[in-house]
Design a protein around this motif. Structure first.
Motif, short mmCIF file in Angstrom:
data_model
loop_
_atom_site.label_atom_id
_atom_site.label_comp_id
_atom_site.label_asym_id
_atom_site.label_seq_id
_atom_site.Cartn_x
_atom_site.Cartn_y
_atom_site.Cartn_z
N ARG A 8 0.73 -1.18 -0.23
CA ARG A 8 0.00 0.07 -0.01
C ARG A 8 0.85 1.20 -0.22
NH1 ARG A 8 -5.08 -0.60 -1.89
NH2 ARG A 8 -5.94 -2.35 -0.65
N SER A 10 0.90 5.63 -0.73
CA SER A 10 0.15 6.93 -0.82
C SER A 10 0.07 7.87 -2.29
CB SER A 10 0.73 8.04 0.19
OG SER A 10 2.00 8.48 0.09
N GLN A 13 3.61 9.08 -2.69
CA GLN A 13 4.74 8.13 -3.21
C GLN A 13 4.59 7.52 -4.55
OE1 GLN A 13 3.85 5.44 0.12
NE2 GLN A 13 5.55 5.56 1.17
N GLU A 119 6.12 -0.71 -1.11
CA GLU A 119 6.33 0.64 -0.09
C GLU A 119 7.70 0.78 0.19
OE1 GLU A 119 4.41 2.06 4.09
OE2 GLU A 119 5.03 -0.02 3.84
N THR A 182 -2.85 2.11 -4.33
CA THR A 182 -2.54 3.61 -3.93
C THR A 182 -3.63 4.09 -3.17
OG1 THR A 182 -1.40 3.93 -5.81
CG2 THR A 182 -1.99 5.82 -4.66
N ALA A 183 -3.53 4.63 -1.88
CA ALA A 183 -4.55 5.13 -1.08
C ALA A 183 -5.50 6.24 -1.40
CB ALA A 183 -4.01 5.54 0.20
N ASP A 184 -4.74 7.06 -1.99
CA ASP A 184 -5.72 8.34 -2.35
C ASP A 184 -4.95 9.40 -3.57
OD1 ASP A 184 -3.49 9.34 -0.83
OD2 ASP A 184 -4.72 10.39 0.59
N LYS A 185 -5.43 10.39 -3.92
CA LYS A 185 -4.89 11.33 -4.87
C LYS A 185 -4.11 10.75 -5.93
CE LYS A 185 -4.63 14.59 -0.91
NZ LYS A 185 -3.62 15.45 0.09
N LYS A 186 -4.75 9.69 -6.57
CA LYS A 186 -3.99 9.10 -7.60
C LYS A 186 -4.10 10.10 -8.93
CE LYS A 186 -6.91 5.46 -7.31
NZ LYS A 186 -7.53 4.32 -7.52
#
Length: 269
Positions: A8, A10, A13, A119, A182-186
């Motif tokens: 996972r 961000s 990243q 990660e 990816t968690a967010d803001k892709k």
């Protein structure tokens, strides 16, 4: 799976990973053409929009057949980057270190880093990106005294071929493979990961043309030549910064591919 590993990441990243991937190809480029750079940006933006919309449909990219299908063209693109670097090492930098030893060490480090997980590679890429950006700033700053605006009036001939355009697919392919983890803001990561490397390399092209003029087109590695021309006080061996920057970029993208293809058997919930 080892609890210390996770795939996972961000949005920040993801942005760093995509920037490192695009910079790896650009830093090895021989082209000093703004026109070709704009065409590449347009192709990359079009492909990126396509994969972003595809990701929005909820396509299950983490399934093995899909990963395999996407990995084949991705590995081909990474092979081209590696080939360019080793050709550069043999024909331009003239290092005394045997090519086979460089290749062996590169493969070992890439496999090790890749098997640590996505990660871990993302954390390395975030630090690596800072180093690469710093080295690029150093190359630009140390050549400002030699900047000649009159050189910019001479436009290099622009020859657009298929291969540089096909190589623009690396960022979209990586995005498609990394989006599910990816968690967010892709979307923002994809936008910045595409735009910033091209803007930065446009500045590098500007410096190469303003410092070297027409001869920038003659060099097999014009960006490397820019580093050779720079100096800090009595220290004139800035070309080592270029070699280190490219190695970090290639290691990042290769380790990332390994982490996706071999090191990630499932998405950790």
């Amino acid at each position: 799976m080892n609890k210390g590993r996770t795939n996972r990441i961000s949005g920040g990243q993801l942005m760093c990973l995509l920037m490192m991937t695009r910079l790896a190809t650009l830093m090895l480029s021989r082209s000093m053409s703004f026109i070709l750079l704009l065409v590449e940006l347009a192709v990359s933006a079009t492909l990126s929009l396509a994969v972003y919309l595809l990701d929005r449909t909820g396509m299950e990219v983490h399934k093995k057949p899909v990963i395999f299908a996407l990995s084949v063209p991705l590995l081909a693109l990474l092979f081209l980057d590696g080939r360019d670097y080793f050709i550069f090492t043999k024909t331009v930098s003239h290092t005394d270190v045997p090519i086979w030893l460089i290749m062996a060490l590169f493969v070992v480090f890439s496999l090790y880093a890749g098997l640590l997980g996505t990660e871990a590679v993302a954390r390395f890429s975030a630090l690596g990106l800072i180093v690469v950006l710093l080295f690029i700033i150093v190359a630009i700053h140390t050549n400002l005294k030699a900047f000649r605006a009159d050189f910019l009036a001479v436009l290099p001939r622009s020859k657009i071929t298929a291969l540089p355009l096909l190589r623009c697919a690396d960022v979209p392919l990586f995005y498609l493979l990394l989006a599910p983890r990816t968690a967010d803001k892709k979307g923002r990561a994809l936008l910045v990961g595409n735009a910033v490397p091209y803007a930065l390399f446009a500045l590098v092209i500007l410096m190469c043309r303003a410092v070297m003029g027409k001869t920038a087109e003659i060099y097999r590695a014009p960006v490397f030549a820019l580093y050779q021309l720079g100096e800090i006080g009595t220290f004139t061996k800035l070309d080592i910064l270029y070699v280190c920057a490219v190695l970090v970029l290639l290691l990042s993208e290769t380790a990332l591919a390994v982490s996706i293809i071999l090191g990630e058997r499932r998405l950790k919930k």
